[in-house]
Design a protein around this motif. Structure first.
Motif, PDB file in Angstrom:
ATOM      1  N   PRO A 189       0.809  -1.235   0.000  1.00 13.49           N
ATOM      2  CA  PRO A 189       0.000   0.000   0.000  1.00 13.49           C
ATOM      3  C   PRO A 189       0.837   1.277   0.000  1.00 13.49           C
ATOM      4  CG  PRO A 189      -0.996  -1.603   1.453  1.00 13.49           C
ATOM      5  CD  PRO A 189       0.302  -2.207   0.986  1.00 13.49           C
ATOM      6  N   ALA A 190       1.971   1.303   0.672  1.00 13.76           N
ATOM      7  CA  ALA A 190       2.760   2.539   0.718  1.00 13.76           C
ATOM      8  C   ALA A 190       3.277   2.926  -0.668  1.00 13.76           C
ATOM      9  CB  ALA A 190       3.931   2.373   1.677  1.00 13.76           C
ATOM     10  N   GLU A 191       3.457   1.917  -1.521  1.00  9.24           N
ATOM     11  CA  GLU A 191       3.957   2.182  -2.873  1.00  9.24           C
ATOM     12  C   GLU A 191       2.843   2.715  -3.783  1.00  9.24           C
ATOM     13  OE1 GLU A 191       5.608  -1.082  -5.518  1.00  9.24           O
ATOM     14  OE2 GLU A 191       7.257  -0.783  -4.107  1.00  9.24           O
ATOM     15  N   LEU A 192       1.608   2.306  -3.479  1.00  2.00           N
ATOM     16  CA  LEU A 192       0.451   2.672  -4.303  1.00  2.00           C
ATOM     17  C   LEU A 192      -0.661   3.229  -3.413  1.00  2.00           C
ATOM     18  CD1 LEU A 192       0.291  -0.519  -6.567  1.00  2.00           C
ATOM     19  CD2 LEU A 192       1.302   1.691  -7.137  1.00  2.00           C
ATOM     20  N   PRO A 193      -0.442   4.403  -2.831  1.00  2.00           N
ATOM     21  CA  PRO A 193      -1.434   4.916  -1.873  1.00  2.00           C
ATOM     22  C   PRO A 193      -2.692   5.496  -2.500  1.00  2.00           C
ATOM     23  CG  PRO A 193       0.396   6.459  -2.081  1.00  2.00           C
ATOM     24  CD  PRO A 193       0.746   5.259  -2.932  1.00  2.00           C
ATOM     25  N   ASN A 194      -2.598   5.921  -3.776  1.00  2.00           N
ATOM     26  CA  ASN A 194      -3.704   6.707  -4.348  1.00  2.00           C
ATOM     27  C   ASN A 194      -4.705   5.856  -5.104  1.00  2.00           C
ATOM     28  OD1 ASN A 194      -2.844   9.251  -3.421  1.00  2.00           O
ATOM     29  ND2 ASN A 194      -1.204   9.174  -4.940  1.00  2.00           N
ATOM     30  N   ILE A 195      -5.347   4.926  -4.382  1.00  2.00           N
ATOM     31  CA  ILE A 195      -6.353   4.114  -5.057  1.00  2.00           C
ATOM     32  C   ILE A 195      -7.588   4.959  -5.322  1.00  2.00           C
ATOM     33  CG2 ILE A 195      -5.528   1.925  -4.151  1.00  2.00           C
ATOM     34  CD1 ILE A 195      -7.770   2.125  -2.057  1.00  2.00           C
ATOM     35  N   LYS A 196      -8.412   4.494  -6.262  1.00  2.00           N
ATOM     36  CA  LYS A 196      -9.657   5.209  -6.567  1.00  2.00           C
ATOM     37  C   LYS A 196     -10.571   5.161  -5.353  1.00  2.00           C
ATOM     38  CE  LYS A 196      -8.882   5.302 -11.139  1.00  2.00           C
ATOM     39  NZ  LYS A 196      -8.711   6.511 -11.894  1.00  2.00           N
ATOM     40  N   ASN A 197     -11.374   6.194  -5.158  1.00  2.00           N
ATOM     41  CA  ASN A 197     -12.335   6.281  -4.049  1.00  2.00           C
ATOM     42  C   ASN A 197     -11.652   6.085  -2.697  1.00  2.00           C
ATOM     43  OD1 ASN A 197     -13.788   4.336  -6.402  1.00  2.00           O
ATOM     44  ND2 ASN A 197     -14.756   6.285  -5.962  1.00  2.00           N
ATOM     45  N   ARG A 198     -10.519   6.710  -2.548  1.00  2.00           N
ATOM     46  CA  ARG A 198      -9.693   6.528  -1.355  1.00  2.00           C
ATOM     47  C   ARG A 198     -10.443   6.914  -0.060  1.00  2.00           C
ATOM     48  NH1 ARG A 198      -4.100   6.436   0.480  1.00  2.00           N
ATOM     49  NH2 ARG A 198      -4.493   6.140   2.673  1.00  2.00           N
ATOM     50  N   ALA A 199     -11.230   8.004  -0.102  1.00  2.00           N
ATOM     51  CA  ALA A 199     -11.932   8.446   1.110  1.00  2.00           C
ATOM     52  C   ALA A 199     -12.923   7.378   1.563  1.00  2.00           C
ATOM     53  CB  ALA A 199     -12.635   9.774   0.857  1.00  2.00           C
ATOM     54  N   ALA A 200     -13.686   6.833   0.619  1.00  2.00           N
ATOM     55  CA  ALA A 200     -14.655   5.787   0.958  1.00  2.00           C
ATOM     56  C   ALA A 200     -13.920   4.541   1.439  1.00  2.00           C
ATOM     57  CB  ALA A 200     -15.508   5.447  -0.259  1.00  2.00           C
ATOM     58  N   TYR A 201     -12.818   4.250   0.826  1.00  4.85           N
ATOM     59  CA  TYR A 201     -12.020   3.080   1.220  1.00  4.85           C
ATOM     60  C   TYR A 201     -11.535   3.230   2.658  1.00  4.85           C
ATOM     61  CZ  TYR A 201      -8.167  -0.265   1.366  1.00  4.85           C
ATOM     62  OH  TYR A 201      -7.327  -1.293   1.732  1.00  4.85           O
ATOM     63  N   ASP A 202     -11.009   4.399   2.978  1.00  2.00           N
ATOM     64  CA  ASP A 202     -10.435   4.618   4.311  1.00  2.00           C
ATOM     65  C   ASP A 202     -11.476   4.470   5.414  1.00  2.00           C
ATOM     66  OD1 ASP A 202      -7.913   4.955   3.369  1.00  2.00           O
ATOM     67  OD2 ASP A 202      -7.920   7.143   3.447  1.00  2.00           O
ATOM     68  N   LYS A 203     -12.729   4.822   5.117  1.00  2.00           N
ATOM     69  CA  LYS A 203     -13.785   4.724   6.134  1.00  2.00           C
ATOM     70  C   LYS A 203     -14.007   3.282   6.589  1.00  2.00           C
ATOM     71  CE  LYS A 203     -16.583   8.673   4.967  1.00  2.00           C
ATOM     72  NZ  LYS A 203     -17.603   9.067   4.020  1.00  2.00           N
ATOM     73  N   GLY A 204     -13.850   2.334   5.685  1.00  2.00           N
ATOM     74  CA  GLY A 204     -14.182   0.948   6.029  1.00  2.00           C
ATOM     75  C   GLY A 204     -12.976   0.082   6.318  1.00  2.00           C
ATOM     76  N   VAL A 205     -11.771   0.647   6.280  1.00  2.00           N
ATOM     77  CA  VAL A 205     -10.589  -0.214   6.339  1.00  2.00           C
ATOM     78  C   VAL A 205     -10.347  -0.729   7.769  1.00  2.00           C
ATOM     79  CG1 VAL A 205      -8.758   1.510   6.776  1.00  2.00           C
ATOM     80  CG2 VAL A 205      -8.279  -0.472   5.334  1.00  2.00           C
ATOM     81  N   GLU A 206     -10.102  -2.020   7.880  1.00  5.38           N
ATOM     82  CA  GLU A 206      -9.781  -2.589   9.195  1.00  5.38           C
ATOM     83  C   GLU A 206      -8.331  -3.046   9.181  1.00  5.38           C
ATOM     84  OE1 GLU A 206     -12.865  -5.446   9.830  1.00  5.38           O
ATOM     85  OE2 GLU A 206     -14.369  -3.857  10.030  1.00  5.38           O
ATOM     86  N   ASP A 207      -8.078  -4.163   8.565  1.00  3.64           N
ATOM     87  CA  ASP A 207      -6.701  -4.641   8.447  1.00  3.64           C
ATOM     88  C   ASP A 207      -6.201  -4.346   7.037  1.00  3.64           C
ATOM     89  OD1 ASP A 207      -8.766  -6.297   7.645  1.00  3.64           O
ATOM     90  OD2 ASP A 207      -7.472  -8.069   7.619  1.00  3.64           O
ATOM     91  N   PRO A 208      -5.150  -3.553   6.903  1.00  4.25           N
ATOM     92  CA  PRO A 208      -4.677  -3.245   5.552  1.00  4.25           C
ATOM     93  C   PRO A 208      -4.131  -4.493   4.856  1.00  4.25           C
ATOM     94  CG  PRO A 208      -3.231  -2.287   7.224  1.00  4.25           C
ATOM     95  CD  PRO A 208      -4.360  -2.933   7.956  1.00  4.25           C
ATOM     96  N   PRO A 209      -4.196  -4.527   3.539  1.00  5.82           N
ATOM     97  CA  PRO A 209      -3.649  -5.681   2.820  1.00  5.82           C
ATOM     98  C   PRO A 209      -2.122  -5.632   2.829  1.00  5.82           C
ATOM     99  CG  PRO A 209      -4.269  -3.989   1.273  1.00  5.82           C
ATOM    100  CD  PRO A 209      -4.668  -3.476   2.630  1.00  5.82           C
ATOM    101  N   ASP A 210      -1.517  -6.741   2.458  1.00  4.28           N
ATOM    102  CA  ASP A 210      -0.050  -6.745   2.272  1.00  4.28           C
ATOM    103  C   ASP A 210       0.305  -6.171   0.912  1.00  4.28           C
ATOM    104  OD1 ASP A 210       0.645  -8.243   4.739  1.00  4.28           O
ATOM    105  OD2 ASP A 210      -0.656  -9.746   3.806  1.00  4.28           O
ATOM    106  N   TRP A 211      -0.580  -6.397  -0.050  1.00  4.01           N
ATOM    107  CA  TRP A 211      -0.319  -5.996  -1.433  1.00  4.01           C
ATOM    108  C   TRP A 211      -1.583  -5.449  -2.045  1.00  4.01           C
ATOM    109  CZ3 TRP A 211       4.583  -6.669  -3.440  1.00  4.01           C
ATOM    110  CH2 TRP A 211       5.433  -7.538  -2.737  1.00  4.01           C
ATOM    111  N   ARG A 212      -1.421  -4.593  -3.020  1.00  2.00           N
ATOM    112  CA  ARG A 212      -2.574  -4.221  -3.828  1.00  2.00           C
ATOM    113  C   ARG A 212      -2.187  -4.223  -5.306  1.00  2.00           C
ATOM    114  NH1 ARG A 212      -3.254   1.608  -1.074  1.00  2.00           N
ATOM    115  NH2 ARG A 212      -4.879   0.420  -0.032  1.00  2.00           N
ATOM    116  N   ILE A 213      -3.181  -4.493  -6.135  1.00  2.00           N
ATOM    117  CA  ILE A 213      -3.000  -4.355  -7.582  1.00  2.00           C
ATOM    118  C   ILE A 213      -3.741  -3.080  -7.980  1.00  2.00           C
ATOM    119  CG2 ILE A 213      -3.369  -5.387  -9.847  1.00  2.00           C
ATOM    120  CD1 ILE A 213      -3.186  -8.118  -8.593  1.00  2.00           C
ATOM    121  N   GLY A 214      -3.037  -2.199  -8.667  1.00  2.00           N
ATOM    122  CA  GLY A 214      -3.620  -0.891  -8.976  1.00  2.00           C
ATOM    123  C   GLY A 214      -4.215  -0.857 -10.363  1.00  2.00           C
TER     124      GLY A 214
END
Ligand SMILES: CC(C)(COP(=O)(O)OP(=O)(O)OC[C@H]1O[C@@H](n2cnc3c(N)ncnc32)[C@H](O)[C@@H]1OP(=O)(O)O)[C@@H](O)C(=O)NCCC(=O)NCCS
Length: 187
Positions: free
Chosen positions: A81-106
């Motif tokens: 996530p630190a490498e790819l922080p700017n996912i789409k709909n980030r504000a909505a995503y942040d509201k529901g986040v509990e345990d962050p993933p280890d990886w994301r595909i952007g």
């Protein structure tokens, strides 16, 4: 078409650049910078290109290229996530986040003339192989639902269609927009 994959590195940079330039810089010059920490702060297509090349030279990105023979026809970006922080709909995503993933595909991109031939699927398969090689963990993607809505042109599916991830075992976790889902798989 027989597809192969390679990582985007300084050695393969020119192949990526040809793909992007053949597609008008991708969205008129984004150079696939949107998910990186600095996003589009460079403010111009040339600046985006330089910023992307800097990431490649510095090794601060994980990206896969797909080839048909020696022609680069696709690209996909993954990373922690630190490498790819700017996912789409980030504000909505942040509201529901509990345990962050280890990886994301952007973002993901297939050459306009090579769509519908499994290029994106080859890119995601290669990204997942790389993630496994790096130790695996929880992987997130943020694709768009295409069912129950009019057919979507590939051009608007920046993060891929849900079908692309479902075939690799990703399941819906929650929605972050009307048609966008957080999907997860554990490797
Ligand atoms: C979305 C995109 C990546 C799909 O690439 P592709 O190489 O054509 O996809 P594939 O042929 O590998 O198809 C993979 C799966 O997605 C599905 N799919 C692909 N395009 C689809 C569409 N427009 N609508 C619904 N499903 C689609 C396929 O049916 C396939 O599903 P299956 O595994 O169940 O058969 C491509 O259309 C694209 O690059 N669009 C532009 C996105 C963009 O601009 N990205 C950069 C933004 S910075």
């Amino acid at each position: 078409m027989t597809l192969t994959t390679r990582l985007l590195t300084p050695e393969t940079w020119d192949d990526f650049a040809v793909l992007v330039e053949a597609n008008n810089g991708v969205w008129g010059g984004c150079w696939c910078m949107g998910f990186h920490p600095e996003a589009f702060s460079a403010g111009s297509p040339e600046g985006n290109r330089e910023a992307k090349q800097r990431h490649v030279v510095n090794g601060t990105v994980h990206q896969v290229l797909v080839y048909d023979g020696d022609r680069c026809v696709g690209w996909c970006q993954f990373g922690p996530p630190a490498e790819l922080p700017n996912i789409k709909n980030r504000a909505a995503y942040d509201k529901g986040v509990e345990d962050p993933p280890d990886w994301r595909i952007g973002c993901i991109f297939t050459n306009a003339k090579d769509r519908g031939r499994g290029v994106a699927a080859a890119a995601v398969a290669a990204a997942l192989d790389e993630i496994k090689r790096a130790g695996g963990g929880v992987v997130e993607a943020y694709p768009e639902q295409t069912e129950e809505r009019p057919p979507q042109r590939g051009a608007y599916l920046h993060t891929g269609p849900e079908e692309l991830y479902a075939r690799f075992g990703f399941v819906r976790v929650r929605k972050t927009a009307k048609w966008r889902w957080v999907m997860r798989a554990t490797l």
